[in-house]
Design a protein around this motif. Structure first.
Motif, PDB file in Angstrom:
ATOM      1  N   UNK A 196     -19.199   7.735  25.870  1.00 31.84           N
ATOM      2  CA  UNK A 196     -20.080   7.470  24.732  1.00 31.84           C
ATOM      3  C   UNK A 196     -21.531   7.765  25.083  1.00 31.84           C
ATOM      4  N   UNK A 197     -21.875   7.553  26.370  1.00 28.52           N
ATOM      5  CA  UNK A 197     -23.235   7.867  26.813  1.00 28.52           C
ATOM      6  C   UNK A 197     -23.499   9.369  26.730  1.00 28.52           C
ATOM      7  N   UNK A 198     -22.501  10.170  27.079  1.00 27.81           N
ATOM      8  CA  UNK A 198     -22.644  11.626  27.005  1.00 27.81           C
ATOM      9  C   UNK A 198     -22.850  12.066  25.551  1.00 27.81           C
ATOM     10  N   UNK A 199     -22.080  11.486  24.648  1.00 22.02           N
ATOM     11  CA  UNK A 199     -22.209  11.825  23.230  1.00 22.02           C
ATOM     12  C   UNK A 199     -23.593  11.438  22.705  1.00 22.02           C
ATOM     13  N   UNK A 200     -24.056  10.239  23.090  1.00 21.32           N
ATOM     14  CA  UNK A 200     -25.374   9.780  22.653  1.00 21.32           C
ATOM     15  C   UNK A 200     -26.467  10.714  23.155  1.00 21.32           C
ATOM     16  N   UNK A 201     -26.362  11.146  24.409  1.00 22.54           N
ATOM     17  CA  UNK A 201     -27.370  12.044  24.979  1.00 22.54           C
ATOM     18  C   UNK A 201     -27.321  13.407  24.308  1.00 22.54           C
ATOM     19  N   UNK A 202     -26.122  13.900  24.049  1.00 22.49           N
ATOM     20  CA  UNK A 202     -25.959  15.220  23.420  1.00 22.49           C
ATOM     21  C   UNK A 202     -26.546  15.245  22.011  1.00 22.49           C
ATOM     22  N   UNK A 203     -26.350  14.158  21.268  1.00 24.29           N
ATOM     23  CA  UNK A 203     -26.834  14.091  19.888  1.00 24.29           C
ATOM     24  C   UNK A 203     -28.237  13.513  19.777  1.00 24.29           C
ATOM     25  N   UNK A 204     -28.777  13.054  20.934  1.00 18.66           N
ATOM     26  CA  UNK A 204     -30.124  12.471  20.963  1.00 18.66           C
ATOM     27  C   UNK A 204     -30.223  11.270  20.019  1.00 18.66           C
ATOM     28  N   UNK A 205     -29.236  10.371  20.138  1.00 18.41           N
ATOM     29  CA  UNK A 205     -29.221   9.162  19.319  1.00 18.41           C
ATOM     30  C   UNK A 205     -28.953   7.974  20.233  1.00 18.41           C
ATOM     31  N   UNK A 206     -29.253   6.746  19.790  1.00 18.80           N
ATOM     32  CA  UNK A 206     -28.972   5.569  20.620  1.00 18.80           C
ATOM     33  C   UNK A 206     -27.469   5.379  20.842  1.00 18.80           C
ATOM     34  N   UNK A 207     -27.122   4.799  21.979  1.00 16.88           N
ATOM     35  CA  UNK A 207     -25.715   4.524  22.277  1.00 16.88           C
ATOM     36  C   UNK A 207     -25.114   3.593  21.234  1.00 16.88           C
ATOM     37  N   UNK A 208     -25.919   2.660  20.732  1.00 13.69           N
ATOM     38  CA  UNK A 208     -25.418   1.715  19.732  1.00 13.69           C
ATOM     39  C   UNK A 208     -24.936   2.437  18.475  1.00 13.69           C
ATOM     40  N   UNK A 209     -25.586   3.558  18.108  1.00 13.11           N
ATOM     41  CA  UNK A 209     -25.159   4.324  16.939  1.00 13.11           C
ATOM     42  C   UNK A 209     -23.788   4.950  17.162  1.00 13.11           C
ATOM     43  N   UNK A 210     -23.552   5.404  18.384  1.00 17.49           N
ATOM     44  CA  UNK A 210     -22.246   5.990  18.712  1.00 17.49           C
ATOM     45  C   UNK A 210     -21.150   4.929  18.587  1.00 17.49           C
ATOM     46  N   UNK A 211     -21.417   3.749  19.127  1.00 16.07           N
ATOM     47  CA  UNK A 211     -20.424   2.673  19.083  1.00 16.07           C
ATOM     48  C   UNK A 211     -20.155   2.232  17.646  1.00 16.07           C
TER      49      UNK A 211
END
Length: 355
Positions: free
Chosen positions: A55-70
């Motif tokens: 999830x951290x990789x996805x957050x970094x790739x999309x330049x969004x907070x980790x909380x948004x991914x979760x």
């Protein structure tokens, strides 16, 4: 002997997305949630075991907070389009994501619907709760749907009516914009705003396999020409979710009934909205009024008129350019004092003065 496929550093592949996701699920989701789903789905399709996607990789790739991914994964799980599978880890957010095959999901939902109504006689249909209504009101697409319905029936829906409408979306697998069209169709054709009557329209469309706008347009084209006209024109103007007002409908009817334009000519006029930042039925009415006065009635005549206007504009531009080049004032005849000297003589005169 063994076989393998060449791998390259650059990603030139493609990721197929099911239309059910685009038509049914994407409109109800926040844009960030859609991006998380698409990127995760892309990683799932890659099927590369060497990649360690978190999830951290996805957050970094999309330049969004980790909380948004979760939150995105929680949202998609609540809609039944993904399943979370926990790993043997103490981290509760370290899980695997299984993307549900939406075609199979659609078949299962519809199969369950048929079984519950025709064979068992029991009802397993979805019933909207107060909590579901609160959650749905936070989704922009659902909010737009309710606002449009309120405008069509000239009063706000009460909470129980809103719950009933949400149940249609789930039980009949309908897009929110199709529900809006059902209300508009009920008011336009029968002048009725009764929810039971509207549900009858939704059910009939469902039985006819109509669950998205494209299918509805094909259906209306063969069954209801007038309603189809409104639908196509408003969509071409960029108002796919909004229904025409009574005054707009009168103007549109005039184009067909009085001026005898075809739908092709009117849609051609709608293409001119690219020239304005504020497209509207009134703007198109001005264009069609001009064509009506000039006797333009088909697309070929429209194209010919555009070519003539373009040629005339080009000729006028050339004339203005020639006039600008040929225009002279009294200063054009003024002979400069230096005109009788050569360049060498002028340079010599300057050097002598400096000396």
């Amino acid at each position: 002997m063994s076989f393998f496929v060449e791998t390259i550093d650059m990603d030139l592949g493609e990721t197929p997305i099911e239309n059910i996701f685009i038509n049914d699920f994407m409109p109800m989701a926040d844009g960030t949630y859609v991006k998380v789903y698409l990127l995760g789905f892309k990683y799932a399709k890659d099927n590369d075991t060497t990649l360690n996607i978190t999830n951290e990789v996805i957050a970094k790739h999309l330049n969004i907070p980790l909380s948004d991914v979760l939150r995105a994964w929680d949202f998609w799980e609540s809609k039944g389009v993904i399943n979370k599978h926990p790993k043997d880890s103490e981290d509760e957010y370290d899980y695997m994501i299984e993307f549900v095959n939406l075609r199979h999901l659609y078949i299962r939902n519809n199969y369950k619907h048929i079984i519950s109504n025709e064979e068992t006689g029991s009802s397993n249909l979805y019933t909207c709760s107060a909590e579901d209504l609160v959650e749905a009101n936070q989704i922009p697409g659902i909010n737009d749907m309710f606002n449009s319905i309120d405008y069509i029936i000239r009063r706000p829906l009460v909470p129980n009516e809103r719950k009933r409408v949400l149940e249609w979306i789930y039980n009949y697998n309908m897009n929110p914009d199709i529900i809006v069209k059902a209300f508009f169709h009920s008011m336009e054709k029968k002048g009725r705003r009764n929810l039971s009557y509207v549900e009858g329209i939704v059910r009939n469309w469902y039985d006819s396999g109509i669950t998205n706008l494209e299918a509805l347009q094909d259906y209306l084209k063969s069954k209801d020409e007038k309603f189809y006209r409104y639908e196509r024109i408003m969509k071409s103007l960029g108002f796919g979710f909004r229904q025409p007002s009574e005054s707009e409908m009168r103007v549109i009817d005039k184009w067909f009934d009085e001026w005898k334009f075809t739908i092709e000519v009117i849609l051609k006029a709608c293409e001119n909205t690219k020239k304005t930042s504020n497209p509207s039925v009134s703007y198109i009415d001005g264009i069609l009024s001009s064509w009506h006065k000039d006797g333009i009635k088909d697309v070929s005549a429209v194209k010919k008129d555009e070519e003539n206007r373009s040629a005339k504009k080009s000729i006028n531009s050339n004339v203005r350019q020639n006039q600008s080049q040929n225009f002279k004032t009294k200063f054009h005849n003024f002979e400069q004092r230096t005109s009788k000297y050569t360049a060498e003589e002028l340079e010599k005169m300057v050097l002598n003065k400096r000396g």
